[in-house]
Design a protein around this motif. Structure first.
Motif, short mmCIF file in Angstrom:
data_model
loop_
_atom_site.label_atom_id
_atom_site.label_comp_id
_atom_site.label_asym_id
_atom_site.label_seq_id
_atom_site.Cartn_x
_atom_site.Cartn_y
_atom_site.Cartn_z
N MET A 105 11.50 22.08 -49.55
CA MET A 105 12.92 21.94 -49.87
C MET A 105 13.79 22.64 -48.83
SD MET A 105 13.53 20.12 -52.52
CE MET A 105 12.55 19.37 -53.81
N MET A 106 13.37 23.82 -48.37
CA MET A 106 14.12 24.54 -47.35
C MET A 106 14.12 23.77 -46.03
SD MET A 106 13.47 28.61 -47.95
CE MET A 106 11.77 28.59 -48.51
N ARG A 107 13.01 23.10 -45.74
CA ARG A 107 12.95 22.29 -44.52
C ARG A 107 13.93 21.12 -44.60
NH1 ARG A 107 11.37 17.70 -42.75
NH2 ARG A 107 10.68 17.05 -44.82
N ARG A 108 13.98 20.46 -45.75
CA ARG A 108 14.89 19.33 -45.93
C ARG A 108 16.35 19.77 -45.93
NH1 ARG A 108 13.26 15.96 -51.09
NH2 ARG A 108 15.01 14.72 -50.28
N ALA A 109 16.60 20.99 -46.40
CA ALA A 109 17.98 21.48 -46.49
C ALA A 109 18.42 22.24 -45.24
CB ALA A 109 18.13 22.37 -47.72
N SER A 110 17.54 22.33 -44.24
CA SER A 110 17.84 23.15 -43.07
C SER A 110 19.08 22.68 -42.32
CB SER A 110 16.64 23.18 -42.13
OG SER A 110 16.30 21.86 -41.72
N VAL A 129 24.14 23.78 -48.45
CA VAL A 129 23.00 23.98 -49.34
C VAL A 129 22.40 25.36 -49.08
CG1 VAL A 129 20.76 23.10 -50.10
CG2 VAL A 129 22.53 21.51 -49.33
N GLY A 130 22.57 26.26 -50.06
CA GLY A 130 22.07 27.62 -49.92
C GLY A 130 20.70 27.80 -50.54
N ILE A 131 20.17 29.01 -50.43
CA ILE A 131 18.85 29.32 -50.95
C ILE A 131 18.81 29.21 -52.47
CG2 ILE A 131 19.35 31.79 -51.06
CD1 ILE A 131 15.96 30.16 -50.17
N GLU A 132 19.92 29.52 -53.14
CA GLU A 132 19.95 29.40 -54.60
C GLU A 132 19.79 27.95 -55.03
OE1 GLU A 132 23.45 31.17 -56.16
OE2 GLU A 132 22.96 33.21 -55.48
N THR A 133 20.45 27.03 -54.33
CA THR A 133 20.32 25.61 -54.65
C THR A 133 18.91 25.13 -54.42
OG1 THR A 133 22.63 25.26 -54.00
CG2 THR A 133 21.24 23.31 -54.16
N VAL A 134 18.30 25.57 -53.32
CA VAL A 134 16.92 25.17 -53.01
C VAL A 134 15.96 25.65 -54.08
CG1 VAL A 134 15.01 25.52 -51.40
CG2 VAL A 134 17.30 25.03 -50.53
N MET A 172 16.42 23.67 -57.31
CA MET A 172 15.79 22.35 -57.22
C MET A 172 14.28 22.44 -57.35
SD MET A 172 18.16 20.70 -54.19
CE MET A 172 17.21 19.18 -54.12
N SER A 173 13.69 23.45 -56.75
CA SER A 173 12.23 23.62 -56.84
C SER A 173 11.80 23.90 -58.28
CB SER A 173 11.77 24.76 -55.93
OG SER A 173 12.03 24.46 -54.58
N ILE A 174 12.58 24.72 -58.98
CA ILE A 174 12.25 25.03 -60.38
C ILE A 174 12.42 23.81 -61.26
CG2 ILE A 174 13.00 26.39 -62.38
CD1 ILE A 174 13.71 28.64 -60.41
N LEU A 175 13.46 23.01 -61.01
CA LEU A 175 13.68 21.80 -61.80
C LEU A 175 12.56 20.78 -61.59
CD1 LEU A 175 17.54 21.28 -61.31
CD2 LEU A 175 16.36 22.01 -63.40
N LYS A 176 12.03 20.73 -60.39
CA LYS A 176 10.97 19.76 -60.08
C LYS A 176 9.60 20.23 -60.56
CE LYS A 176 9.18 17.04 -56.20
NZ LYS A 176 9.15 16.91 -54.72
N LEU A 177 9.45 21.53 -60.79
CA LEU A 177 8.16 22.11 -61.11
C LEU A 177 7.49 21.50 -62.34
CD1 LEU A 177 6.20 24.23 -60.05
CD2 LEU A 177 7.31 25.91 -61.51
N PRO A 178 8.18 21.29 -63.48
CA PRO A 178 7.50 20.70 -64.65
C PRO A 178 6.89 19.33 -64.36
CG PRO A 178 9.59 21.66 -65.29
CD PRO A 178 9.57 21.68 -63.81
N HIS A 179 7.56 18.52 -63.56
CA HIS A 179 7.00 17.21 -63.20
C HIS A 179 5.72 17.37 -62.38
CE1 HIS A 179 6.64 13.11 -61.81
NE2 HIS A 179 6.76 13.50 -60.55
N LEU A 180 5.72 18.34 -61.46
CA LEU A 180 4.52 18.59 -60.65
C LEU A 180 3.38 19.13 -61.50
CD1 LEU A 180 6.20 20.16 -57.48
CD2 LEU A 180 5.38 17.82 -57.79
N PHE A 193 17.01 17.43 -61.27
CA PHE A 193 16.60 17.63 -59.87
C PHE A 193 17.06 16.45 -59.00
CE2 PHE A 193 13.41 16.07 -56.84
CZ PHE A 193 13.53 17.04 -55.85
N GLU A 194 16.86 15.23 -59.49
CA GLU A 194 17.25 14.05 -58.70
C GLU A 194 18.75 13.98 -58.52
OE1 GLU A 194 15.53 10.48 -60.22
OE2 GLU A 194 13.51 11.01 -59.56
N GLN A 195 19.51 14.45 -59.50
CA GLN A 195 20.96 14.49 -59.34
C GLN A 195 21.36 15.45 -58.22
OE1 GLN A 195 22.67 15.43 -63.17
NE2 GLN A 195 21.85 13.60 -64.14
N LEU A 196 20.74 16.65 -58.22
CA LEU A 196 21.02 17.62 -57.15
C LEU A 196 20.53 17.11 -55.80
CD1 LEU A 196 20.16 21.03 -58.89
CD2 LEU A 196 22.42 20.12 -58.34
N GLU A 197 19.37 16.47 -55.80
CA GLU A 197 18.83 15.93 -54.56
C GLU A 197 19.75 14.86 -53.98
OE1 GLU A 197 14.51 14.26 -53.05
OE2 GLU A 197 15.36 13.45 -54.90
#
Length: 364
Positions: A38-43, A48-53, A56-64, A133-137
């Motif tokens: 996520m940090m690579r994509r937001a670089s 897009v700050g670290i809090e947003t990244v 997004m990672s936490i929101l995606k985690l349950p799906h993973l 997550f998809e909304q933020l993405e």
């Protein structure tokens, strides 16, 4: 000889403990690598700050978690049986007349119970999180927003043009040529100021415009006018419309059947959502099969054996399963094979493979 309740509880506790260890370990690894990605994509995104990244990672985690649970079960069962075999506990149990089938029951039961809970309870939560997550993405990384919504009243589309925004409602759509029926178009100009409405019999998507037939055009403080043919500019394409559908993963297991029915009644294909729904149904069986696969490589380990061979076998089986599942899912999406076959084959193959090998090893 039937397995005793005490031994069943002991094996179940042992397997549950390893499942917890493996789950936490994989969860940490997934969270780490997904955050890095996520940090690579937001670089290149200044806003897009670290809090947003991290959000997004936490929101995606349950799906993973849903995706990796078969591997959690596989590795946990492998390590659990390996430790029991290394301590000669399985040898003692079998010397007492207990078949391998009997002490597999507790682990299989827990795996299938986890699968049922994953589908019925955890999936609705994961789908909500993935939707956010998809909304933020879309907002921060892709720079796009959803264009399409399907409801019981029909199809809703939002589009932009040089003259302003417009919202399209249709009672039915022909998916092949994007022909809308019973069309209403609400026209807006700057700052979402309403500037008119168009009611048409049909609207067909062309290159850069909608071709309307038998249209009534109304505007504030003006008399309605009728025209047999009218054009409305659009930036939409067939691919943009299809890509705007809510992905199956963002739909709850309980909501998917109703959404599929709405899609098909609106004229769209619900094939992709049906395939995902059946893959969810097959999840408990697949998780139970993972215990059988793990038993193949770990039940005949002795106290002198290394766990490297068992872990390597589990990793290899997991890789093959992931590859086969991915290929079958892709074939199912392309309608090359039936939906049921694509969704249930990975679980069915795993069960048959595990049973056949264990029958050969255990019963000769």
């Amino acid at each position: 000889m039937q397995i005793s309740r005490t031994l069943s509880f002991y094996i179940a506790r042992h397997f549950s403990a390893w499942l917890g260890y493996v789950f936490l370990g994989l969860l940490s690894i997934i969270m780490l690598f997904d955050s890095i990605e996520m940090m690579r994509r937001a670089s290149g995104k200044v806003d897009v700050g670290i809090e947003t990244v991290l959000t997004m990672s936490i929101l995606k985690l349950p799906h993973l978690v849903q995706q990796t649970m078969p591997f959690c079960i596989l590795f946990a069962a492998t390590m659990s049986f390996w430790r029991l075999a290394r301590a000669n506990e399985l040898v003692v149990a079998r010397a007492a007349g207990i078949s391998a089938w009997h002490f597999l029951y507790p682990a299989i039961g827990i795996a299938m119970f986890v699968g049922v809970g994953l589908v019925t309870l955890f999936n609705p939560f994961a789908s909500i999180m993935l939707s956010k997550f998809e909304q933020l993405e879309s907002q921060h990384l892709k720079g796009t927003t959803s264009l399409l919504s399907v409801s019981k009243s029909g199809l809703w589309l939002r589009q932009a043009a040089e003259t302003g925004q417009s919202i399209i409602h249709a009672g039915h759509v022909s998916q092949e040529n994007i022909l809308l029926s019973d069309v209403i178009i609400f026209l807006f100009e700057d700052n979402d100021k309403f500037r008119g409405r168009i009611d048409a019999e049909t609207a067909q998507l062309k290159l850069g415009y909608w071709d309307l037939k038998n249209a009534w055009i109304t505007a504030p403080n003006k008399a309605a006018t009728f025209t047999k043919q009218h054009r409305v500019e659009t930036n939409l394409t067939k691919n943009k419309i299809f890509d705007s559908f809510a992905s199956p993963q963002t739909m709850s297991f309980w909501d998917l059947p109703g959404f599929i029915e709405m899609l098909e009644s609106a004229g769209f294909s619900g094939h992709r959502h049906k395939l995902y729904w059946h893959s969810l149904l097959a999840s408990p069986l697949l998780l139970g099969a993972m215990v059988l696969i793990a038993a193949i490589s770990s039940l005949r380990i002795t106290h002198r054996s290394s766990g490297a061979g068992a872990v390597t076998s589990a990793v290899l089986c997991g890789f093959i399963l992931y590859f086969v599942t991915d290929v079958l899912y892709a074939l199912g999406l392309s309608s090359s094979i039936p939906t049921l076959l694509a969704a249930w084959t990975p679980a069915g193959i795993s069960v048959l493979l595990g049973l056949s090998v264990l029958f050969h090893v255990e019963d000769g």
